[in-house]
Design a protein around this motif. Structure first.
Motif, PDB file in Angstrom:
ATOM      1  N   VAL A 133       0.845  -1.369  -0.036  1.00  0.00           N
ATOM      2  CA  VAL A 133      -0.102  -0.095  -0.279  1.00  0.00           C
ATOM      3  C   VAL A 133       0.950   1.416   0.128  1.00  0.00           C
ATOM      4  N   TRP A 135       1.414   5.704   0.771  1.00  0.00           N
ATOM      5  CA  TRP A 135       1.465   6.720   1.873  1.00  0.00           C
ATOM      6  C   TRP A 135       0.303   7.497   2.043  1.00  0.00           C
ATOM      7  N   LYS A 159       2.567  -4.702   3.429  1.00  0.00           N
ATOM      8  CA  LYS A 159       3.833  -4.026   3.354  1.00  0.00           C
ATOM      9  C   LYS A 159       3.381  -2.547   3.065  1.00  0.00           C
ATOM     10  N   SER A 162       7.204   3.312   2.990  1.00  0.00           N
ATOM     11  CA  SER A 162       8.244   3.684   4.041  1.00  0.00           C
ATOM     12  C   SER A 162       7.880   5.059   4.659  1.00  0.00           C
ATOM     13  N   GLY A 192      10.477  -0.270  -0.545  1.00  0.00           N
ATOM     14  CA  GLY A 192       9.868  -1.132  -1.629  1.00  0.00           C
ATOM     15  C   GLY A 192      10.978  -1.633  -2.624  1.00  0.00           C
ATOM     16  N   GLU A 213       2.047   3.834  -7.430  1.00  0.00           N
ATOM     17  CA  GLU A 213       2.213   4.654  -8.986  1.00  0.00           C
ATOM     18  C   GLU A 213       2.143   3.473  -9.979  1.00  0.00           C
ATOM     19  N   THR A 216       5.675   1.766 -10.964  1.00  0.00           N
ATOM     20  CA  THR A 216       5.771   0.679  -9.821  1.00  0.00           C
ATOM     21  C   THR A 216       4.912  -0.583 -10.432  1.00  0.00           C
ATOM     22  N   LEU A 235      -3.586   2.124  -9.521  1.00  0.00           N
ATOM     23  CA  LEU A 235      -2.806   2.949  -9.942  1.00  0.00           C
ATOM     24  C   LEU A 235      -2.914   4.512  -9.930  1.00  0.00           C
ATOM     25  N   CYS A 268      -5.173   9.693  -5.389  1.00  0.00           N
ATOM     26  CA  CYS A 268      -5.385   8.969  -6.868  1.00  0.00           C
ATOM     27  C   CYS A 268      -6.457   9.660  -7.660  1.00  0.00           C
ATOM     28  N   GLU A 369       0.530  12.840 -13.409  1.00  0.00           N
ATOM     29  CA  GLU A 369       0.057  12.900 -12.328  1.00  0.00           C
ATOM     30  C   GLU A 369       0.935  13.488 -11.153  1.00  0.00           C
TER      31      GLU A 369
HETATM   32  P1  NDP Z   1       4.943   3.735  -5.104  1.00  0.00           P
HETATM   33  O1  NDP Z   1       4.424   2.888  -6.308  1.00  0.00           O
HETATM   34  O2  NDP Z   1       6.035   4.506  -4.903  1.00  0.00           O
HETATM   35  O3  NDP Z   1       4.606   3.007  -3.591  1.00  0.00           O
HETATM   36  C1  NDP Z   1       3.638   2.277  -3.288  1.00  0.00           C
HETATM   37  C2  NDP Z   1       4.005   1.071  -2.500  1.00  0.00           C
HETATM   38  O4  NDP Z   1       4.931   0.185  -3.274  1.00  0.00           O
HETATM   39  C3  NDP Z   1       4.928   1.515  -1.201  1.00  0.00           C
HETATM   40  O5  NDP Z   1       4.685   0.567  -0.179  1.00  0.00           O
HETATM   41  C4  NDP Z   1       6.355   1.359  -1.772  1.00  0.00           C
HETATM   42  O6  NDP Z   1       7.177   0.949  -0.667  1.00  0.00           O
HETATM   43  C5  NDP Z   1       6.139  -0.066  -2.625  1.00  0.00           C
HETATM   44  N1  NDP Z   1       6.935  -0.305  -3.771  1.00  0.00           N
HETATM   45  C6  NDP Z   1       8.189   0.569  -4.474  1.00  0.00           C
HETATM   46  N2  NDP Z   1       8.596  -0.109  -5.247  1.00  0.00           N
HETATM   47  C7  NDP Z   1       8.273  -1.252  -5.226  1.00  0.00           C
HETATM   48  C8  NDP Z   1       8.743  -2.572  -5.812  1.00  0.00           C
HETATM   49  N3  NDP Z   1       9.540  -2.589  -6.981  1.00  0.00           N
HETATM   50  N4  NDP Z   1       8.302  -3.639  -5.542  1.00  0.00           N
HETATM   51  C9  NDP Z   1       7.335  -3.578  -4.298  1.00  0.00           C
HETATM   52  N5  NDP Z   1       6.762  -2.814  -3.695  1.00  0.00           N
HETATM   53  C10 NDP Z   1       7.262  -1.642  -4.002  1.00  0.00           C
HETATM   54  O7  NDP Z   1       3.679   4.815  -4.713  1.00  0.00           O
HETATM   55  P2  NDP Z   1       3.482   5.953  -3.728  1.00  0.00           P
HETATM   56  O8  NDP Z   1       3.674   5.386  -2.325  1.00  0.00           O
HETATM   57  O9  NDP Z   1       4.137   7.276  -4.383  1.00  0.00           O
HETATM   58  O10 NDP Z   1       2.145   6.328  -3.993  1.00  0.00           O
HETATM   59  C11 NDP Z   1       1.537   7.147  -4.763  1.00  0.00           C
HETATM   60  C12 NDP Z   1       0.862   6.511  -5.800  1.00  0.00           C
HETATM   61  O11 NDP Z   1      -0.088   5.830  -5.575  1.00  0.00           O
HETATM   62  C13 NDP Z   1       0.177   7.705  -6.845  1.00  0.00           C
HETATM   63  O12 NDP Z   1       0.486   7.290  -8.171  1.00  0.00           O
HETATM   64  C14 NDP Z   1      -1.160   7.268  -6.720  1.00  0.00           C
HETATM   65  O13 NDP Z   1      -1.984   7.456  -7.744  1.00  0.00           O
HETATM   66  C15 NDP Z   1      -1.336   5.900  -6.450  1.00  0.00           C
HETATM   67  N6  NDP Z   1      -2.588   5.487  -5.727  1.00  0.00           N
HETATM   68  C16 NDP Z   1      -3.682   5.065  -6.353  1.00  0.00           C
HETATM   69  C17 NDP Z   1      -4.728   4.634  -5.841  1.00  0.00           C
HETATM   70  C18 NDP Z   1      -5.709   3.676  -6.217  1.00  0.00           C
HETATM   71  O14 NDP Z   1      -6.497   3.153  -5.741  1.00  0.00           O
HETATM   72  N7  NDP Z   1      -5.763   3.670  -7.692  1.00  0.00           N
HETATM   73  C19 NDP Z   1      -5.171   5.128  -4.451  1.00  0.00           C
HETATM   74  C20 NDP Z   1      -4.089   5.690  -3.728  1.00  0.00           C
HETATM   75  C21 NDP Z   1      -2.878   5.994  -4.483  1.00  0.00           C
HETATM   76  P3  NDP Z   1       8.178   2.463  -0.325  1.00  0.00           P
HETATM   77  O15 NDP Z   1       7.110   3.396   0.304  1.00  0.00           O
HETATM   78  O16 NDP Z   1       9.113   1.801   0.636  1.00  0.00           O
HETATM   79  O17 NDP Z   1       8.814   2.825  -1.675  1.00  0.00           O
END
Ligand code: NDP
Length: 456
Positions: A133, A135, A159, A162, A192, A213, A216, A235, A268, A369
């Motif tokens: 999930v 942040w 997970k 961070s 992540g 994102e 990701t 996403l 999002c 975005e």
């Molecule tokens: P990220 O994709 O950077 O991170 C999301 C989660 O994935 C975090 O727990 C992160 O860990 C983890 N992660 C990062 N890289 C990897 C990897 N290679 N393998 C496995 N896990 C990984 O997104 P953000 O945290 O920046 O969140 C913002 C994004 O989320 C925006 O794009 C937003 O639109 C989207 N979002 C979508 C929603 C929906 O329902 N469609 C709802 C809410 C948000 P770590 O933090 O340690 O990097």
């Protein structure tokens, strides 16, 4: 196992509030093995659905009992206004109740096949499910995934992001007390790029439910393809807010402000592209800016605050760069956009919400975005051309349209390529209704009965 830790910060004061264990691949392996054992040896997946439901009801009660502590944790770690955190924690408890109630009304089919005999489908758990999930809504999103995964009989590894690991740990603390057997629910805090990645790659994981994102999501989907793991992806978005001249324009403008600037735009579903019919364009912009001016940006622990700081200075600077880009692209910065540094804002990641007029849909600020409080207001005269522009992004998650013409509302809602669309409303998420995106906004649906399908 490495003994390493990392700091969780308070973005309103830019100061550390906790040290958190930094999991590495060995911890992920231990969590997956624990989950695997709990799933393969039972008894959790084999319990009658009503028994698992009873545990979830207890879990919900415990969340409510500790709601204020969890909300305070969330606000201090995310910078989210306390009133929002309270709503989201209440929503998390309700999510557990919803799925506890739903599981005893969830069943397969009997199929009249062409030869003698009985053919039927069973809804069985995927096995070990990883829930990853972001942040922006850490507690809420964790509940959206953990509750349906558990109630369908999976073992779960959560997970959190961070930046915001703390509220997820509350779930862990309450799980055993609720009666979740050991090993059925595990939490990994860590980066992540290492811990998240190890979880996605682990052969003991059967299902990945990810919110984050789009980039990701792409990476996770590719990696999951290696051993055909099931994936659900929620996403990014670049959602439209469509305002027709026949709407109550004042009402639409005032009720659109938190539809894009709520959670400091880190949403999002943020309706970051407003398409406003030319004849009411100036009226909309004026009322929207007036309402934005009245919206309280401040200390997230103050119950009156409507918009807090961003999650980090890094994220704030990233948004500021987009605002400068918008100016270079030729949009007019009609309001806000400045970094706030005086008084109560001095130590936090604060930025004043920004409104761009004279924006076009082709600009990068309309296509990418930003994930911060930035609105682009784009005029339109022709419905077909407007819909072409609305659909002219790689995303398709959410949005709103405002009109008093019912036929138009139904016609346009159908043609907008978004997973959800609010009519005369800035809401798009309900625990009882499926939620998810079209196009690069994701695959699969969270919430509602669809949330159960994700984990079976
Ligand atoms: P990220 O994709 O950077 O991170 C999301 C989660 O994935 C975090 O727990 C992160 O860990 C983890 N992660 C990062 N890289 C990897 C990897 N290679 N393998 C496995 N896990 C990984 O997104 P953000 O945290 O920046 O969140 C913002 C994004 O989320 C925006 O794009 C937003 O639109 C989207 N979002 C979508 C929603 C929906 O329902 N469609 C709802 C809410 C948000 P770590 O933090 O340690 O990097």
């Amino acid at each position: 196992q490495s003994g390493e830790t990392f700091e969780a910060m308070n973005p309103a004061l830019t100061e550390p509030i906790a040290r958190v264990a930094k999991a590495g691949a060995a911890d992920v392996d231990a969590a997956v093995k624990a989950a695997r054992k709990a799933f393969d040896e039972g008894p959790w997946p084999d319990l009658p659905a009503s028994r698992r439901a009873a545990v979830l009801y207890k879990f919900a009660d415990l969340i409510r009992e500790h709601a204020e502590e969890i909300a305070q944790t969330e606000t201090r770690n995310v910078g989210k206004p306390i009133s929002d955190s309270r709503d989201e924690v209440g929503g998390g408890a309700y999510c557990f109740e919803y799925y506890a109630g739903a599981i005893t009304k969830y069943f397969g089919e009997t199929i009249p096949v062409s030869k003698p005999g009985l053919d039927y489908t069973l809804r069985v758990p995927c096995g070990v499910a990883a829930a990853i999930v972001p942040w922006n809504f850490p507690f809420a999103m964790a509940c959206w995934k953990v509750a349906p995964a558990l109630v369908t009989g999976n073992a779960v590894i959560l997970k959190p992001a961070s930046y915001t690991p703390l509220s997820a740990l509350w779930l862990g603390r309450l799980a055993l007390e609720a009666g979740i057997p050991e090993g059925v629910f595990n939490i990994i805090t860590g980066p992540g790029s290492t811990a998240g990645n190890a979880l996605v790659a682990h052969p003991g994981v059967d299902k990945i439910s990810f919110t984050g994102e789009t980039t990701t999501g792409t990476q996770i989907m590719k990696q999951a393809a290696e051993d055909i793991k099931r994936v659900t992806l929620e996403l990014g978005g670049k959602s439209p807010n469509i305002v027709f001249a026949d709407a109550d324009v004042e009402h639409a403008a005032r009720n659109s402000v938190l539809g894009v600037f709520g959670n400091c735009g880190q949403d999002c579903c943020a309706r970051s592209r407003a398409f406003v019919e030319q004849s009411v364009y100036d009226q909309f912009v004026e009322a929207f800016i007036d309402q934005t001016r009245r919206t309280i940006v401040g200390d997230p622990l103050d119950p009156a605050t409507q918009i807090g700081p961003m999650v980090s200075l890094h994220q704030r600077d990233h948004v500021r760069e987009y605002i400068q880009l918008g100016q270079r692209e030729g949009a007019t910065l009609a309001y806000g956009g400045e970094v706030l540094t005086e008084g109560i804002y001095a130590k936090g990641a604060y930025i004043r919400p920004a409104v761009f007029t004279r924006a076009t849909n082709e600009m990068r600020i309309s296509q990418e975005e930003i994930f911060g409080p930035v609105l682009n207001v784009i005029p339109f005269t022709d419905e077909d051309e407007m819909i072409r522009q609305v659909n002219g992004t790689r995303y398709g998650l959410s949005g709103s349209l405002w009109t008093n013409n019912l036929a138009r509302a139904l016609r346009v809602a159908r043609r907008v390529r978004s997973g959800v669309l609010g009519v005369n409303s800035s809401s798009s998420v309900f625990i009882e209704a499926p939620f998810g995106g079209f196009k690069q906004s994701g695959i699969g649906r969270d919430l509602g009965m669809a949330g159960l399908n994700n984990f079976t």
